[in-house]
Design a protein around this motif. Structure first.
Motif, PDB file in Angstrom:
ATOM      1  N   THR A  93      -6.834  -4.603  10.042  1.00 56.16           N
ATOM      2  CA  THR A  93      -7.814  -5.548   9.526  1.00 56.16           C
ATOM      3  C   THR A  93      -9.182  -4.893   9.596  1.00 56.16           C
ATOM      4  O   THR A  93      -9.615  -4.461  10.667  1.00 56.16           O
ATOM      5  CB  THR A  93      -7.813  -6.847  10.344  1.00 56.16           C
ATOM      6  N   ALA A 113     -17.452  -4.316   0.449  1.00 61.14           N
ATOM      7  CA  ALA A 113     -16.481  -3.555  -0.347  1.00 61.14           C
ATOM      8  C   ALA A 113     -15.949  -2.411   0.510  1.00 61.14           C
ATOM      9  O   ALA A 113     -16.718  -1.541   0.930  1.00 61.14           O
ATOM     10  CB  ALA A 113     -17.126  -3.028  -1.622  1.00 61.14           C
ATOM     11  N   SER A 126       0.845  -1.199   0.000  1.00 53.13           N
ATOM     12  CA  SER A 126       0.000   0.000   0.000  1.00 53.13           C
ATOM     13  C   SER A 126       0.879   1.247   0.000  1.00 53.13           C
ATOM     14  O   SER A 126       1.589   1.483  -0.962  1.00 53.13           O
ATOM     15  CB  SER A 126      -0.958  -0.022   1.192  1.00 53.13           C
ATOM     16  N   SER A 145     -13.188   0.804   1.074  1.00 54.46           N
ATOM     17  CA  SER A 145     -12.289   1.791   0.476  1.00 54.46           C
ATOM     18  C   SER A 145     -11.621   2.553   1.616  1.00 54.46           C
ATOM     19  O   SER A 145     -12.309   3.013   2.540  1.00 54.46           O
ATOM     20  CB  SER A 145     -13.040   2.768  -0.432  1.00 54.46           C
ATOM     21  N   GLY A 173     -14.233  -8.209   0.913  1.00 54.02           N
ATOM     22  CA  GLY A 173     -14.121  -9.401   1.737  1.00 54.02           C
ATOM     23  C   GLY A 173     -14.708  -9.183   3.110  1.00 54.02           C
ATOM     24  O   GLY A 173     -15.201  -8.099   3.434  1.00 54.02           O
ATOM     25  N   ARG A 189      -6.487   2.328  -0.678  1.00 53.06           N
ATOM     26  CA  ARG A 189      -6.661   0.887  -0.861  1.00 53.06           C
ATOM     27  C   ARG A 189      -8.132   0.566  -1.032  1.00 53.06           C
ATOM     28  O   ARG A 189      -8.989   1.182  -0.393  1.00 53.06           O
ATOM     29  CB  ARG A 189      -6.111   0.154   0.372  1.00 53.06           C
ATOM     30  N   GLU A 190      -8.438  -0.408  -1.888  1.00 47.82           N
ATOM     31  CA  GLU A 190      -9.795  -0.921  -2.052  1.00 47.82           C
ATOM     32  C   GLU A 190      -9.749  -2.435  -2.014  1.00 47.82           C
ATOM     33  O   GLU A 190      -8.920  -3.060  -2.691  1.00 47.82           O
ATOM     34  CB  GLU A 190     -10.409  -0.435  -3.367  1.00 47.82           C
ATOM     35  N   GLU A 191     -10.624  -3.021  -1.183  1.00 48.78           N
ATOM     36  CA  GLU A 191     -10.663  -4.468  -1.021  1.00 48.78           C
ATOM     37  C   GLU A 191     -12.106  -4.927  -0.848  1.00 48.78           C
ATOM     38  O   GLU A 191     -12.965  -4.169  -0.380  1.00 48.78           O
ATOM     39  CB  GLU A 191      -9.862  -4.908   0.206  1.00 48.78           C
ATOM     40  N   PRO A 233     -10.529  -7.954   5.208  1.00 46.93           N
ATOM     41  CA  PRO A 233      -9.240  -7.755   4.523  1.00 46.93           C
ATOM     42  C   PRO A 233      -8.207  -7.138   5.460  1.00 46.93           C
ATOM     43  O   PRO A 233      -8.532  -6.328   6.328  1.00 46.93           O
ATOM     44  CB  PRO A 233      -9.597  -6.805   3.377  1.00 46.93           C
ATOM     45  N   SER A 234      -6.959  -7.538   5.273  1.00 48.33           N
ATOM     46  CA  SER A 234      -5.867  -7.079   6.138  1.00 48.33           C
ATOM     47  C   SER A 234      -4.712  -6.604   5.267  1.00 48.33           C
ATOM     48  O   SER A 234      -4.348  -7.263   4.284  1.00 48.33           O
ATOM     49  CB  SER A 234      -5.412  -8.219   7.052  1.00 48.33           C
ATOM     50  N   PHE A 235      -4.113  -5.468   5.626  1.00 44.98           N
ATOM     51  CA  PHE A 235      -2.982  -4.932   4.873  1.00 44.98           C
ATOM     52  C   PHE A 235      -2.238  -3.909   5.718  1.00 44.98           C
ATOM     53  O   PHE A 235      -2.688  -3.512   6.792  1.00 44.98           O
ATOM     54  CB  PHE A 235      -3.438  -4.312   3.546  1.00 44.98           C
TER      55      PHE A 235
END
Length: 294
Positions: free
Chosen positions: A220, A236, A192, A238, A252, A248-250, A255-257
């Motif tokens: 997370t 979804a 990211s 953002s 789930g 970032r867009e994920e 989501p973890s980043f």
């Protein structure tokens, strides 16, 4: 933290996890060539042997590993050079028809070239101004796992630190061989916005070992009905800066980043509904960010 190791061998670099890359930026490129097979040597009286080795600038001990040798038949102006022999031996002995040749030795991104007239057995030792660069990462006192950090290397041009890309997304802990000089390094923790930058000097025959300290943490994301509740699948997400830039867009359940330290806004969309929350990332403080659907 930056360390320059004064003594290192190519064999030690192999054990450390060398990153060998094709000879390129800032190094002398091999001459243009045609894929012509080596000649069949029949007349031994018309041949001579070329004994090759290479040393680092300012050193006398031959380089023991990591060299790629190419021998080209010399060519008139404007014509392509013909590749006669390629060898990855450290100190090859190459028998060729007597004549004029171009010797090219590549060591990672560094290289050296010499023209030779082969009329008898000849010893040639080339000097290569090359060093090693190894980058690792940490958050505070905690090392970043090598599989979560990559780094890219640039040659500055004028006032532009990222003037020319030399190495892209090398793995943390690997050793990149470069011509002697100063480089701009960009270290990326995760995928990211957790970046760190540094200008580092590579010296001939030495290993520059640098650890770049990132200020970031793993987050997370969860969309829940109540605090601590089960996360909704198919949400979804953002993540934006306070100014509205999308980081970032994920999609789930959770989501973890990795995100750089700072202020953020998360937008969660689920079944036509939109929910938002502001949150803060503190360096080294991994945490769950719950968005409550209400």
């Amino acid at each position: 933290m930056i360390k320059v190791l004064n003594r290192w061998s190519a064999g030690a670099l192999v054990a450390a996890g060398l990153t060998f890359l094709a000879a390129g930026a800032q190094a002398q490129m091999p001459p243009r060539l045609q894929n012509v097979p080596p000649p069949q040597l029949q007349d031994t009286q018309g041949t001579a042997t070329l004994y090759l080795s290479a040393v680092f600038s300012g050193e006398t001990k031959p380089i023991g590993d990591g060299l790629v040798w190419r021998i080209y038949a010399d060519a008139p102006n404007g014509e392509d050079f013909q590749l006669m022999v390629k060898s990855e031996e450290a100190s090859p002995a190459i028998t060729l028809p007597k004549g004029d040749y171009r010797i090219h030795a590549a060591y990672g991104f560094a290289s050296a070239t010499r023209r030779v007239s082969l009329i008898r057995d000849t010893v040639e030792r080339l000097t290569i101004s090359a060093g090693g660069l190894r980058i690792r990462g940490a958050v505070g006192s905690q090392p970043i796992p090598p599989d979560k950090l990559t780094f890219s290397v640039f040659v500055p041009i004028g006032n532009n630190d990222e003037g020319r890309l030399v190495v892209e997304k090398a793995r943390s802990g690997s050793v990149v061989l470069l011509p002697e000089g100063t480089y701009h390094v960009v270290s990326n923790y995760g995928d990211s916005n957790a970046l760190m930058r540094a200008d580092l000097k590579v010296e001939s025959g030495k290993l520059t070992d640098a650890t770049l300290n990132h200020r970031a943490a793993t987050v997370t994301l969860k969309l829940v009905r109540t605090a601590g509740g089960e996360a909704f699948a198919g949400t979804a997400f953002s993540v934006l800066t306070p100014g509205g830039d999308v980081i970032r867009e994920e999609i789930g359940a959770f989501p973890s980043f990795v995100l750089a330290e700072g202020e953020y806004v998360v937008i969660a969309r689920h079944e036509g509904q939109v929910y938002t929350r502001e949150f803060t990332v503190e360096s080294g403080q991994d945490r769950d960010i719950e968005v409550v659907a209400r």
